[in-house]
Design a protein around this motif. Sequence first.
Motif, PDB file in Angstrom:
ATOM      1  N   LYS A 122       0.838  -1.201   0.000  1.00  0.00           N
ATOM      2  CA  LYS A 122       0.000   0.000   0.000  1.00  0.00           C
ATOM      3  C   LYS A 122       0.877   1.257   0.000  1.00  0.00           C
ATOM      4  O   LYS A 122       0.637   2.199  -0.760  1.00  0.00           O
ATOM      5  CB  LYS A 122      -0.911  -0.020   1.226  1.00  0.00           C
ATOM      6  CG  LYS A 122      -1.883   1.108   1.311  1.00  0.00           C
ATOM      7  CD  LYS A 122      -2.770   0.943   2.541  1.00  0.00           C
ATOM      8  CE  LYS A 122      -3.730   2.089   2.694  1.00  0.00           C
ATOM      9  NZ  LYS A 122      -4.578   1.941   3.881  1.00  0.00           N
ATOM     10  N   LEU A 123       1.894   1.257   0.819  1.00  0.00           N
ATOM     11  CA  LEU A 123       2.820   2.380   0.906  1.00  0.00           C
ATOM     12  C   LEU A 123       3.586   2.544  -0.405  1.00  0.00           C
ATOM     13  O   LEU A 123       3.770   3.668  -0.900  1.00  0.00           O
ATOM     14  CB  LEU A 123       3.785   2.136   2.063  1.00  0.00           C
ATOM     15  CG  LEU A 123       4.694   3.262   2.487  1.00  0.00           C
ATOM     16  CD1 LEU A 123       3.882   4.443   2.986  1.00  0.00           C
ATOM     17  CD2 LEU A 123       5.624   2.780   3.592  1.00  0.00           C
ATOM     18  N   PHE A 124       4.028   1.441  -0.966  1.00  0.00           N
ATOM     19  CA  PHE A 124       4.771   1.469  -2.229  1.00  0.00           C
ATOM     20  C   PHE A 124       3.896   2.072  -3.328  1.00  0.00           C
ATOM     21  O   PHE A 124       4.336   2.942  -4.078  1.00  0.00           O
ATOM     22  CB  PHE A 124       5.211   0.054  -2.615  1.00  0.00           C
ATOM     23  CG  PHE A 124       6.205   0.026  -3.738  1.00  0.00           C
ATOM     24  CD1 PHE A 124       7.560   0.004  -3.475  1.00  0.00           C
ATOM     25  CD2 PHE A 124       5.791   0.015  -5.063  1.00  0.00           C
ATOM     26  CE1 PHE A 124       8.489  -0.016  -4.507  1.00  0.00           C
ATOM     27  CE2 PHE A 124       6.700  -0.003  -6.103  1.00  0.00           C
ATOM     28  CZ  PHE A 124       8.058  -0.017  -5.821  1.00  0.00           C
ATOM     29  N   ARG A 125       2.653   1.611  -3.411  1.00  0.00           N
ATOM     30  CA  ARG A 125       1.732   2.112  -4.436  1.00  0.00           C
ATOM     31  C   ARG A 125       1.489   3.615  -4.240  1.00  0.00           C
ATOM     32  O   ARG A 125       1.445   4.377  -5.204  1.00  0.00           O
ATOM     33  CB  ARG A 125       0.416   1.365  -4.399  1.00  0.00           C
ATOM     34  CG  ARG A 125      -0.580   1.835  -5.471  1.00  0.00           C
ATOM     35  CD  ARG A 125      -1.927   1.165  -5.336  1.00  0.00           C
ATOM     36  NE  ARG A 125      -1.893  -0.246  -5.618  1.00  0.00           N
ATOM     37  CZ  ARG A 125      -2.032  -0.773  -6.833  1.00  0.00           C
ATOM     38  NH1 ARG A 125      -2.199   0.005  -7.867  1.00  0.00           N
ATOM     39  NH2 ARG A 125      -2.006  -2.076  -6.992  1.00  0.00           N
ATOM     40  N   LYS A 126       1.345   4.033  -2.998  1.00  0.00           N
ATOM     41  CA  LYS A 126       1.090   5.449  -2.706  1.00  0.00           C
ATOM     42  C   LYS A 126       2.268   6.318  -3.142  1.00  0.00           C
ATOM     43  O   LYS A 126       2.080   7.382  -3.721  1.00  0.00           O
ATOM     44  CB  LYS A 126       0.832   5.628  -1.207  1.00  0.00           C
ATOM     45  CG  LYS A 126       0.537   7.035  -0.798  1.00  0.00           C
ATOM     46  CD  LYS A 126       0.283   7.123   0.697  1.00  0.00           C
ATOM     47  CE  LYS A 126       0.058   8.555   1.126  1.00  0.00           C
ATOM     48  NZ  LYS A 126      -0.081   8.672   2.569  1.00  0.00           N
ATOM     49  N   LYS A 127       3.477   5.869  -2.888  1.00  0.00           N
ATOM     50  CA  LYS A 127       4.666   6.673  -3.195  1.00  0.00           C
ATOM     51  C   LYS A 127       5.119   6.551  -4.651  1.00  0.00           C
ATOM     52  O   LYS A 127       5.636   7.499  -5.224  1.00  0.00           O
ATOM     53  CB  LYS A 127       5.831   6.283  -2.270  1.00  0.00           C
ATOM     54  CG  LYS A 127       5.592   6.637  -0.838  1.00  0.00           C
ATOM     55  CD  LYS A 127       5.497   8.130  -0.654  1.00  0.00           C
ATOM     56  CE  LYS A 127       5.305   8.513   0.784  1.00  0.00           C
ATOM     57  NZ  LYS A 127       5.192   9.944   0.980  1.00  0.00           N
ATOM     58  N   LYS A 128       4.985   5.373  -5.237  1.00  0.00           N
ATOM     59  CA  LYS A 128       5.496   5.135  -6.593  1.00  0.00           C
ATOM     60  C   LYS A 128       4.422   5.140  -7.672  1.00  0.00           C
ATOM     61  O   LYS A 128       4.722   5.148  -8.857  1.00  0.00           O
ATOM     62  CB  LYS A 128       6.256   3.794  -6.652  1.00  0.00           C
ATOM     63  CG  LYS A 128       7.504   3.766  -5.798  1.00  0.00           C
ATOM     64  CD  LYS A 128       8.519   4.733  -6.317  1.00  0.00           C
ATOM     65  CE  LYS A 128       9.803   4.662  -5.517  1.00  0.00           C
ATOM     66  NZ  LYS A 128      10.801   5.600  -6.000  1.00  0.00           N
ATOM     67  N   GLY A 129       3.152   5.074  -7.261  1.00  0.00           N
ATOM     68  CA  GLY A 129       2.071   5.090  -8.234  1.00  0.00           C
ATOM     69  C   GLY A 129       1.806   3.749  -8.898  1.00  0.00           C
ATOM     70  O   GLY A 129       0.958   3.657  -9.776  1.00  0.00           O
ATOM     71  N   LEU A 130       2.535   2.723  -8.499  1.00  0.00           N
ATOM     72  CA  LEU A 130       2.379   1.378  -9.047  1.00  0.00           C
ATOM     73  C   LEU A 130       2.495   0.373  -7.915  1.00  0.00           C
ATOM     74  O   LEU A 130       3.166   0.630  -6.919  1.00  0.00           O
ATOM     75  CB  LEU A 130       3.495   1.063 -10.058  1.00  0.00           C
ATOM     76  CG  LEU A 130       3.580   1.889 -11.326  1.00  0.00           C
ATOM     77  CD1 LEU A 130       4.919   1.633 -12.015  1.00  0.00           C
ATOM     78  CD2 LEU A 130       2.450   1.528 -12.260  1.00  0.00           C
ATOM     79  N   SER A 133       4.580  -5.343  -7.903  1.00  0.00           N
ATOM     80  CA  SER A 133       4.693  -6.282  -9.033  1.00  0.00           C
ATOM     81  C   SER A 133       4.628  -5.553 -10.378  1.00  0.00           C
ATOM     82  O   SER A 133       5.379  -5.893 -11.305  1.00  0.00           O
ATOM     83  CB  SER A 133       3.613  -7.361  -8.953  1.00  0.00           C
ATOM     84  OG  SER A 133       2.337  -6.774  -8.910  1.00  0.00           O
ATOM     85  N   ASN A 134       3.783  -4.531 -10.501  1.00  0.00           N
ATOM     86  CA  ASN A 134       3.738  -3.752 -11.744  1.00  0.00           C
ATOM     87  C   ASN A 134       5.033  -2.965 -11.931  1.00  0.00           C
ATOM     88  O   ASN A 134       5.545  -2.859 -13.043  1.00  0.00           O
ATOM     89  CB  ASN A 134       2.551  -2.796 -11.749  1.00  0.00           C
ATOM     90  CG  ASN A 134       1.233  -3.508 -11.931  1.00  0.00           C
ATOM     91  OD1 ASN A 134       1.192  -4.668 -12.317  1.00  0.00           O
ATOM     92  ND2 ASN A 134       0.153  -2.825 -11.620  1.00  0.00           N
ATOM     93  N   TYR A 135       5.543  -2.427 -10.853  1.00  0.00           N
ATOM     94  CA  TYR A 135       6.815  -1.701 -10.913  1.00  0.00           C
ATOM     95  C   TYR A 135       7.919  -2.634 -11.406  1.00  0.00           C
ATOM     96  O   TYR A 135       8.706  -2.268 -12.274  1.00  0.00           O
ATOM     97  CB  TYR A 135       7.157  -1.140  -9.529  1.00  0.00           C
ATOM     98  CG  TYR A 135       8.448  -0.355  -9.500  1.00  0.00           C
ATOM     99  CD1 TYR A 135       8.453   1.010  -9.754  1.00  0.00           C
ATOM    100  CD2 TYR A 135       9.663  -0.984  -9.226  1.00  0.00           C
ATOM    101  CE1 TYR A 135       9.636   1.733  -9.734  1.00  0.00           C
ATOM    102  CE2 TYR A 135      10.845  -0.263  -9.202  1.00  0.00           C
ATOM    103  CZ  TYR A 135      10.825   1.088  -9.463  1.00  0.00           C
ATOM    104  OH  TYR A 135      12.000   1.802  -9.452  1.00  0.00           O
TER     105      TYR A 135
END
Length: 181
Positions: A122-130, A133-135
């Motif tokens: 959740k934190l990764f998605r919030k900061k990186k936008g992905l 696994s998509n990143y």
Amino acid sequence: MTDNSDLLYNSCAWDMVYQLSQEVPANKNTKDLSAADYVELILTYVGQHFEESISVQEIADHLSLDRSYVHRIFKKKMNMSVKEYILSLRLANACSYLIYTDLSTSDIARSVGYDDVLYFSKLFRKKKGLSPSNYREIRQKEYQHLQAPDSIQDPELSEAGSSKSQRTEKSAESSEATKQS
């Protein structure tokens, strides 16, 4: 002398240790460090312990400083809070793991200091936008593209490569002809 004399001796010894600890100052440097020196020490400590669950208070305790002072000098020098720096360091390492390894997202989360994989994602998605696994999927394709041989893009190298392969084929043909003779 009683049967418990060893306990009495231990008690006296521990009392002496306690009295000495009160008289001797705590482990303090004799020279005063500047705020910039402390920030360097904070950066070093965070760099060595970011994969653990660390707090600003732990860092302050480690350096024998006040928590608010640690926060203030770090923010002034680095233009971000200690927590923000820890987060950015963890995410940068997570990104490297995602691109250059095949570790699972849960292994990566634990490697950078997060026990809760869902919170990490959740934190990764919030900061990186992905999502992680998509990143990984996007960045690994970019990395592989950068690692592709330049011969595909450089005509001179393509010609040199084809000349080499033609020479290899000719030498193979001549060695085959020699065998047949």
